[in-house]
Motif scaffolding. Structure first.
Motif, PDB file in Angstrom:
ATOM      1  N   VAL A   1       0.881  -1.163   0.000  1.00 48.49           N
ATOM      2  CA  VAL A   1       0.000   0.000   0.000  1.00 48.49           C
ATOM      3  C   VAL A   1       0.920   1.214   0.000  1.00 48.49           C
ATOM      4  CG1 VAL A   1      -1.730   1.304   1.288  1.00 48.49           C
ATOM      5  CG2 VAL A   1      -1.872  -1.202   1.180  1.00 48.49           C
ATOM      6  N   ALA A   2       0.797   2.024  -1.039  1.00 47.07           N
ATOM      7  CA  ALA A   2       1.672   3.190  -1.190  1.00 47.07           C
ATOM      8  C   ALA A   2       1.059   4.447  -0.599  1.00 47.07           C
ATOM      9  CB  ALA A   2       1.994   3.417  -2.661  1.00 47.07           C
ATOM     10  N   GLY A   3      -0.227   4.433  -0.338  1.00 48.46           N
ATOM     11  CA  GLY A   3      -0.912   5.601   0.197  1.00 48.46           C
ATOM     12  C   GLY A   3      -2.404   5.440   0.020  1.00 48.46           C
ATOM     13  N   HIS A   4      -3.109   6.578   0.109  1.00 46.03           N
ATOM     14  CA  HIS A   4      -4.565   6.565  -0.012  1.00 46.03           C
ATOM     15  C   HIS A   4      -5.019   7.783  -0.809  1.00 46.03           C
ATOM     16  CE1 HIS A   4      -3.727   4.073   3.490  1.00 46.03           C
ATOM     17  NE2 HIS A   4      -4.828   3.432   3.174  1.00 46.03           N
ATOM     18  N   GLY A   5      -6.023   7.589  -1.632  1.00 50.33           N
ATOM     19  CA  GLY A   5      -6.656   8.693  -2.332  1.00 50.33           C
ATOM     20  C   GLY A   5      -6.085   9.020  -3.697  1.00 50.33           C
ATOM     21  N   ALA A   6      -6.723  10.025  -4.298  1.00 50.92           N
ATOM     22  CA  ALA A   6      -6.407  10.407  -5.678  1.00 50.92           C
ATOM     23  C   ALA A   6      -4.971  10.897  -5.843  1.00 50.92           C
ATOM     24  CB  ALA A   6      -7.391  11.460  -6.159  1.00 50.92           C
ATOM     25  N   ALA A   7      -4.504  11.725  -4.907  1.00 55.22           N
ATOM     26  CA  ALA A   7      -3.143  12.259  -5.037  1.00 55.22           C
ATOM     27  C   ALA A   7      -2.112  11.129  -4.974  1.00 55.22           C
ATOM     28  CB  ALA A   7      -2.868  13.305  -3.963  1.00 55.22           C
ATOM     29  N   ALA A   8      -2.313  10.183  -4.087  1.00 55.76           N
ATOM     30  CA  ALA A   8      -1.394   9.048  -3.979  1.00 55.76           C
ATOM     31  C   ALA A   8      -1.445   8.192  -5.237  1.00 55.76           C
ATOM     32  CB  ALA A   8      -1.729   8.209  -2.746  1.00 55.76           C
ATOM     33  N   PHE A   9      -2.654   7.984  -5.769  1.00 56.38           N
ATOM     34  CA  PHE A   9      -2.807   7.202  -7.002  1.00 56.38           C
ATOM     35  C   PHE A   9      -2.061   7.875  -8.154  1.00 56.38           C
ATOM     36  CE2 PHE A   9      -5.363   6.235 -10.877  1.00 56.38           C
ATOM     37  CZ  PHE A   9      -5.029   4.889 -10.988  1.00 56.38           C
ATOM     38  N   ASP A  10      -2.236   9.181  -8.300  1.00 55.04           N
ATOM     39  CA  ASP A  10      -1.559   9.908  -9.374  1.00 55.04           C
ATOM     40  C   ASP A  10      -0.039   9.864  -9.205  1.00 55.04           C
ATOM     41  OD1 ASP A  10      -3.940  10.522 -10.631  1.00 55.04           O
ATOM     42  OD2 ASP A  10      -4.095  12.513  -9.706  1.00 55.04           O
ATOM     43  N   SER A  11       0.436  10.054  -7.981  1.00 55.34           N
ATOM     44  CA  SER A  11       1.871  10.055  -7.717  1.00 55.34           C
ATOM     45  C   SER A  11       2.489   8.684  -7.986  1.00 55.34           C
ATOM     46  CB  SER A  11       2.113  10.476  -6.266  1.00 55.34           C
ATOM     47  OG  SER A  11       3.480  10.487  -5.977  1.00 55.34           O
ATOM     48  N   ALA A  12       1.865   7.632  -7.462  1.00 59.20           N
ATOM     49  CA  ALA A  12       2.381   6.273  -7.670  1.00 59.20           C
ATOM     50  C   ALA A  12       2.339   5.900  -9.148  1.00 59.20           C
ATOM     51  CB  ALA A  12       1.586   5.269  -6.842  1.00 59.20           C
ATOM     52  N   SER A  13       1.254   6.267  -9.831  1.00 65.28           N
ATOM     53  CA  SER A  13       1.129   5.958 -11.258  1.00 65.28           C
ATOM     54  C   SER A  13       2.213   6.643 -12.065  1.00 65.28           C
ATOM     55  CB  SER A  13      -0.241   6.406 -11.772  1.00 65.28           C
ATOM     56  OG  SER A  13      -1.271   5.721 -11.117  1.00 65.28           O
ATOM     57  N   ARG A  14       2.454   7.895 -11.753  1.00 61.21           N
ATOM     58  CA  ARG A  14       3.497   8.647 -12.462  1.00 61.21           C
ATOM     59  C   ARG A  14       4.876   8.004 -12.214  1.00 61.21           C
ATOM     60  NH1 ARG A  14       1.511  12.990 -11.126  1.00 61.21           N
ATOM     61  NH2 ARG A  14       2.592  13.306  -9.152  1.00 61.21           N
ATOM     62  N   ALA A  15       5.138   7.597 -10.970  1.00 60.29           N
ATOM     63  CA  ALA A  15       6.419   6.966 -10.642  1.00 60.29           C
ATOM     64  C   ALA A  15       6.627   5.684 -11.441  1.00 60.29           C
ATOM     65  CB  ALA A  15       6.500   6.676  -9.144  1.00 60.29           C
ATOM     66  N   VAL A  16       5.562   4.917 -11.634  1.00 61.22           N
ATOM     67  CA  VAL A  16       5.655   3.662 -12.382  1.00 61.22           C
ATOM     68  C   VAL A  16       5.758   3.919 -13.878  1.00 61.22           C
ATOM     69  CG1 VAL A  16       4.363   1.577 -13.018  1.00 61.22           C
ATOM     70  CG2 VAL A  16       4.539   2.251 -10.610  1.00 61.22           C
ATOM     71  N   LEU A  17       4.865   4.734 -14.417  1.00 62.74           N
ATOM     72  CA  LEU A  17       4.781   4.913 -15.877  1.00 62.74           C
ATOM     73  C   LEU A  17       5.922   5.734 -16.477  1.00 62.74           C
ATOM     74  CD1 LEU A  17       0.922   5.363 -16.196  1.00 62.74           C
ATOM     75  CD2 LEU A  17       2.279   3.399 -16.951  1.00 62.74           C
ATOM     76  N   THR A  18       6.635   6.493 -15.649  1.00 57.57           N
ATOM     77  CA  THR A  18       7.784   7.256 -16.152  1.00 57.57           C
ATOM     78  C   THR A  18       9.116   6.570 -15.839  1.00 57.57           C
ATOM     79  OG1 THR A  18       8.009   8.556 -14.133  1.00 57.57           O
ATOM     80  CG2 THR A  18       6.552   9.457 -15.869  1.00 57.57           C
ATOM     81  N   LEU A  19       9.043   5.402 -15.193  1.00 59.31           N
ATOM     82  CA  LEU A  19      10.210   4.628 -14.771  1.00 59.31           C
ATOM     83  C   LEU A  19      11.003   5.310 -13.655  1.00 59.31           C
ATOM     84  CD1 LEU A  19      11.521   3.356 -18.228  1.00 59.31           C
ATOM     85  CD2 LEU A  19       9.836   2.289 -16.715  1.00 59.31           C
ATOM     86  N   HIS A  20      10.418   6.347 -13.050  1.00 64.40           N
ATOM     87  CA  HIS A  20      11.072   7.041 -11.939  1.00 64.40           C
ATOM     88  C   HIS A  20      11.325   6.066 -10.788  1.00 64.40           C
ATOM     89  CE1 HIS A  20      12.380  10.446  -9.632  1.00 64.40           C
ATOM     90  NE2 HIS A  20      11.413  10.308  -8.741  1.00 64.40           N
TER      91      HIS A  20
END
Length: 157
Positions: free
Chosen positions: A13-32
């Motif tokens: 679990v990386a966090g909760h809510g929309a901001a966490a979803f956007d942040s985690a998604s960006r980290a994965v999809l940009t290879l960050h």
């Protein structure tokens, strides 16, 4: 050569809510997430796309492992984002790996990694259990890194 693929699944679990979803998604999809974890990955654009070739390097100097992968799936849905790649012949492992972020019903943001692979290069076969341990450790490092990224970027995490 071992004929059987080994599966590995890890999640956090990386966090909760929309901001966490956007942040985690960006980290994965940009290879960050990968790059911050020490696996240097490059791709043709800023975010993965089906058909992209991802190049990777892990390690230092002459002890570096190099390889590449083909992105075979990208998911960009309101509550699920991520991608899957298949290794190319120059990769030390043969198989697939998936990185997905799910925003589940209880508002949790879950990052899931799944790999199905087997050694392709002699040094990976020779490494046996050590190679599997290294893969498990890097997968756990990916999860730790994405939790840190979310905590730094998503308010209230």
């Amino acid at each position: 050569m071992a004929s059987h693929y080994r599966q590995m699944q890890v999640a956090t679990v990386a966090g909760h809510g929309a901001a966490a979803f956007d942040s985690a998604s960006r980290a994965v999809l940009t290879l960050h997430m990968h790059n911050k974890a020490g696996v240097k990955m490059t791709m043709p654009t800023g975010s993965v796309r089906v058909g992209d070739v991802i190049r990777l390097r892990f390690g230092l100097g002459p002890f570096s492992v190099h390889g590449s992968c083909d992105v075979t799936e990208v998911v960009d849905e309101p509550r699920r984002r991520g991608f899957t790649y298949h290794t190319r012949p120059d990769h030390p492992e043969e198989g697939e790996e998936s990185f997905f972020v799910d925003w589940v019903a209880d508002d949790s943001v879950v990052v899931r990694l799944h790999s199905n692979s087997r050694p392709r290069r002699w040094f990976m076969r020779l490494g046996g259990p050590v190679s599997r341990l290294a893969q498990a450790l890097i997968n756990r490092r990916y999860l730790r890194v994405v939790r840190k990224i979310v905590a730094a970027e998503a308010p209230g995490q």
